[in-house]
Design a protein around this motif. Sequence first.
Motif, mmCIF file in Angstrom:
data_model
loop_
_atom_site.group_PDB
_atom_site.id
_atom_site.type_symbol
_atom_site.label_atom_id
_atom_site.label_comp_id
_atom_site.label_asym_id
_atom_site.label_seq_id
_atom_site.Cartn_x
_atom_site.Cartn_y
_atom_site.Cartn_z
ATOM 1 N N LEU A 11 15.666 14.771 -8.956
ATOM 2 C CA LEU A 11 14.242 15.318 -8.829
ATOM 3 C C LEU A 11 13.800 15.403 -7.292
ATOM 4 O O LEU A 11 14.434 14.819 -6.479
ATOM 5 N N SER A 12 12.999 16.408 -7.165
ATOM 6 C CA SER A 12 12.471 16.490 -5.768
ATOM 7 C C SER A 12 11.560 15.379 -5.491
ATOM 8 O O SER A 12 11.224 14.767 -6.312
ATOM 9 N N VAL A 13 11.356 15.370 -4.260
ATOM 10 C CA VAL A 13 10.329 14.123 -3.680
ATOM 11 C C VAL A 13 9.204 14.449 -4.220
ATOM 12 O O VAL A 13 8.279 13.331 -4.751
ATOM 13 N N GLU A 14 8.653 15.726 -4.406
ATOM 14 C CA GLU A 14 7.327 16.025 -4.840
ATOM 15 C C GLU A 14 7.228 15.484 -6.318
ATOM 16 O O GLU A 14 6.236 14.862 -6.910
ATOM 17 N N ALA A 15 8.217 15.897 -7.208
ATOM 18 C CA ALA A 15 8.406 15.491 -8.594
ATOM 19 C C ALA A 15 8.185 14.029 -8.744
ATOM 20 O O ALA A 15 7.765 13.404 -9.723
ATOM 21 N N VAL A 16 8.977 13.402 -7.872
ATOM 22 C CA VAL A 16 8.993 11.804 -8.061
ATOM 23 C C VAL A 16 7.531 11.238 -7.674
ATOM 24 O O VAL A 16 7.064 10.699 -8.286
ATOM 25 N N ARG A 17 6.879 11.818 -6.682
ATOM 26 C CA ARG A 17 5.384 11.529 -6.149
ATOM 27 C C ARG A 17 4.734 11.696 -7.589
ATOM 28 O O ARG A 17 3.779 10.839 -7.947
ATOM 29 N N GLN A 18 4.827 12.768 -8.307
ATOM 30 C CA GLN A 18 4.119 13.441 -9.628
ATOM 31 C C GLN A 18 4.426 12.179 -10.624
ATOM 32 O O GLN A 18 3.376 11.510 -11.257
ATOM 33 N N ARG A 19 5.465 11.585 -10.815
ATOM 34 C CA ARG A 19 5.933 10.596 -11.878
ATOM 35 C C ARG A 19 5.367 9.355 -11.413
ATOM 36 O O ARG A 19 4.836 8.698 -12.269
ATOM 37 N N LEU A 20 5.154 9.003 -10.159
ATOM 38 C CA LEU A 20 4.509 7.904 -9.797
ATOM 39 C C LEU A 20 2.962 7.907 -9.752
ATOM 40 O O LEU A 20 2.211 6.930 -9.598
ATOM 41 N N GLY A 21 2.357 9.203 -10.268
ATOM 42 C CA GLY A 21 0.960 9.419 -10.308
ATOM 43 C C GLY A 21 0.263 9.293 -8.904
ATOM 44 O O GLY A 21 -0.936 9.223 -8.804
ATOM 45 N N LEU A 22 0.893 9.839 -7.817
ATOM 46 C CA LEU A 22 0.476 9.884 -6.586
ATOM 47 C C LEU A 22 0.224 11.483 -6.289
ATOM 48 O O LEU A 22 0.725 12.221 -6.929
ATOM 49 N N GLY A 49 0.928 -1.212 -0.003
ATOM 50 C CA GLY A 49 -0.016 -0.082 -0.047
ATOM 51 C C GLY A 49 0.895 1.312 0.058
ATOM 52 O O GLY A 49 2.196 1.225 0.525
ATOM 53 N N TRP A 50 0.430 2.227 -0.588
ATOM 54 C CA TRP A 50 1.074 3.401 -0.764
ATOM 55 C C TRP A 50 1.245 4.180 0.525
ATOM 56 O O TRP A 50 1.710 5.276 0.937
ATOM 57 N N ASN A 51 0.812 3.658 1.926
ATOM 58 C CA ASN A 51 1.153 4.231 3.194
ATOM 59 C C ASN A 51 2.097 3.600 3.735
ATOM 60 O O ASN A 51 2.469 3.868 4.790
ATOM 61 N N ASP A 52 2.800 2.605 3.364
ATOM 62 C CA ASP A 52 3.955 2.140 3.775
ATOM 63 C C ASP A 52 4.930 2.735 4.405
ATOM 64 O O ASP A 52 5.364 3.870 3.676
ATOM 65 N N PRO A 53 5.452 2.981 5.597
ATOM 66 C CA PRO A 53 6.242 3.642 6.242
ATOM 67 C C PRO A 53 7.780 3.447 5.685
ATOM 68 O O PRO A 53 8.501 4.808 5.897
ATOM 69 N N ALA A 54 8.102 2.750 4.653
ATOM 70 C CA ALA A 54 9.361 2.834 4.244
ATOM 71 C C ALA A 54 9.617 3.721 2.854
ATOM 72 O O ALA A 54 10.214 4.088 2.288
ATOM 73 N N LEU A 55 8.164 3.987 2.365
ATOM 74 C CA LEU A 55 8.148 4.749 1.266
ATOM 75 C C LEU A 55 8.895 5.990 0.881
ATOM 76 O O LEU A 55 9.296 6.692 0.096
ATOM 77 N N PRO A 56 8.604 7.035 2.069
ATOM 78 C CA PRO A 56 9.521 8.389 2.154
ATOM 79 C C PRO A 56 10.680 8.237 1.864
ATOM 80 O O PRO A 56 11.358 8.933 1.078
ATOM 81 N N ASP A 57 11.420 7.303 2.340
ATOM 82 C CA ASP A 57 12.859 7.016 2.236
ATOM 83 C C ASP A 57 13.132 6.536 0.698
ATOM 84 O O ASP A 57 14.007 6.924 0.121
ATOM 85 N N ASP A 58 12.153 5.792 0.209
ATOM 86 C CA ASP A 58 12.176 5.255 -1.313
ATOM 87 C C ASP A 58 12.103 6.433 -2.022
ATOM 88 O O ASP A 58 12.938 6.664 -3.079
ATOM 89 N N PHE A 59 11.345 7.351 -1.785
ATOM 90 C CA PHE A 59 11.121 8.737 -2.813
ATOM 91 C C PHE A 59 12.347 9.439 -2.682
ATOM 92 O O PHE A 59 12.631 9.904 -3.804
ATOM 93 N N ALA A 60 12.690 9.642 -1.492
ATOM 94 C CA ALA A 60 14.120 10.370 -1.432
ATOM 95 C C ALA A 60 15.352 9.613 -2.292
ATOM 96 O O ALA A 60 15.868 10.474 -3.225
ATOM 97 N N ASP A 61 15.196 8.312 -2.110
ATOM 98 C CA ASP A 61 16.514 7.689 -2.962
ATOM 99 C C ASP A 61 16.332 7.780 -4.481
ATOM 100 O O ASP A 61 17.279 8.250 -5.034
ATOM 101 N N ILE A 62 14.864 7.764 -4.522
ATOM 102 C CA ILE A 62 14.742 7.813 -6.268
ATOM 103 C C ILE A 62 15.018 9.292 -6.779
ATOM 104 O O ILE A 62 15.321 9.596 -7.756
ATOM 105 N N GLY A 63 14.820 10.178 -5.848
ATOM 106 C CA GLY A 63 15.073 11.934 -6.231
ATOM 107 C C GLY A 63 16.268 11.911 -6.318
ATOM 108 O O GLY A 63 16.779 12.561 -7.299
ATOM 109 N N GLY A 64 17.162 11.203 -5.612
ATOM 110 C CA GLY A 64 18.735 11.411 -5.345
ATOM 111 C C GLY A 64 19.059 10.726 -6.808
ATOM 112 O O GLY A 64 19.868 11.092 -7.449
ATOM 113 N N LEU A 65 18.563 9.707 -7.384
ATOM 114 C CA LEU A 65 19.111 8.815 -8.494
ATOM 115 C C LEU A 65 18.773 9.721 -9.785
ATOM 116 O O LEU A 65 19.447 9.968 -10.699
ATOM 117 N N LEU A 66 17.373 10.433 -9.828
ATOM 118 C CA LEU A 66 16.870 11.202 -11.046
ATOM 119 C C LEU A 66 17.079 12.523 -10.781
ATOM 120 O O LEU A 66 16.865 13.489 -11.650
#
Length: 281
Positions: free
Chosen positions: A260-271, A241-258
Motif C-alpha cells: 500500500l502507499s503511505v497515504e493508504a496506510v495512514r488512512q487504514r490507521l484512521g489518521l 504520540g502520532w508526531n513521533d519522528p520514527a513513524l514515517p519509517d514505520d508507515f513506509a515499512d507497513i506499506g511495503g508489507l501490505l
Amino acid sequence: MLEHPLPSVEDWVLLFTNNSLPVLRLTRRRLDDMRADIDRVDARDLAKVILQDPIMTVRVLAYIQPLRGRSLQHDITTIASAVMMAGIIPFFNRFNELLTIEEQLSDASPQALLGVLQIIRRAQRAADYAQDWAIWRQDVNMEEVRIAALLHDLAEILVWCSAPALGLQIQAMQKANPGMRSADAQRQVLGCSFQDIQHALCGAWHLPDLLRELIDDDHADHPRVRNVVVATRLARHSANGWNDPALPDDFADIGGLLHLSVEAVRQRLGLSPHPAREAGD
C-alpha cells in the motif's frame, strides 16, 4: 519486589518459571464471571478473554505443552486449540485464584503500575495491528501472528512486574539519553537485555518453534515475522504520540508489507491525510 538485578539470565528464568505470574485484574474478573456460568462457556469465549492479556496467554501456552503427548504430530499454537485440548473444567481448575498485577504491585509506586499497564496496552495495540494486517495479507492463521505480537515484549512486562524499580530505572535512562538503544539501557541496568531473557523463557516453557520464530526479530526477512515487527514498532512509537519522528519509517515499512502507499496506510490507521508540500519545499 526486587530492588537489584539478578546475576544472570538463568536466574531471571528461574524467577519467572518458579513463581505464579500475575494477570490483569480485568482478566481475572472476566474468568470468574465465566466460571460462574461455565455451562455456557466455550473455547472461543475463553480465547477472546485470554488473548487480551500477554501473561495469561503465555501461561496457557506453557500449561498445554506437557499435555500434548507424543501422539499429537503438530504444535498447539492457538489459544482456542489449547483450551479445547485441556478441557473447559480442567482449565478453570488449573487457573483458579489468579494473582493480579495490580495486587502484586500494590506496594510499589503508582508510576510502576502505570508503567507496566502502559506496556501491556502497547502489546494489545501491537496485537490488534498485527491481526488486522494478517487478515489483509490473507494469512492462513492470523491468531499465531496476533499471539506473537502480544508476546513480543513479554520479558519487559515480567521484569516490570517483579522489579518495577529496575523498569523505572531503564525508562529514566532512556529519557535522559534519547539516542540510546533500548537494549543498551537494559544491559546497563540488568546486565542483560529483555530479548536475552525472552529467548531463554521460550525454551524453558517449551513454546512452539513457530511462535519462537515469529517473536524473534532476527527472522524479519519472513513476511509473517515482519508483520509482527512492524506492528510492535508502530505500537511503541505511536505511544509517544502520532508526531513521533520514527513513524514515517514505520508507515513506509507497513506499506511495503501490505503493498500500500503511505497515504493508504495512514488512512487504514484512521489518521488524517499528510499535508501536501508547498512548491519549493
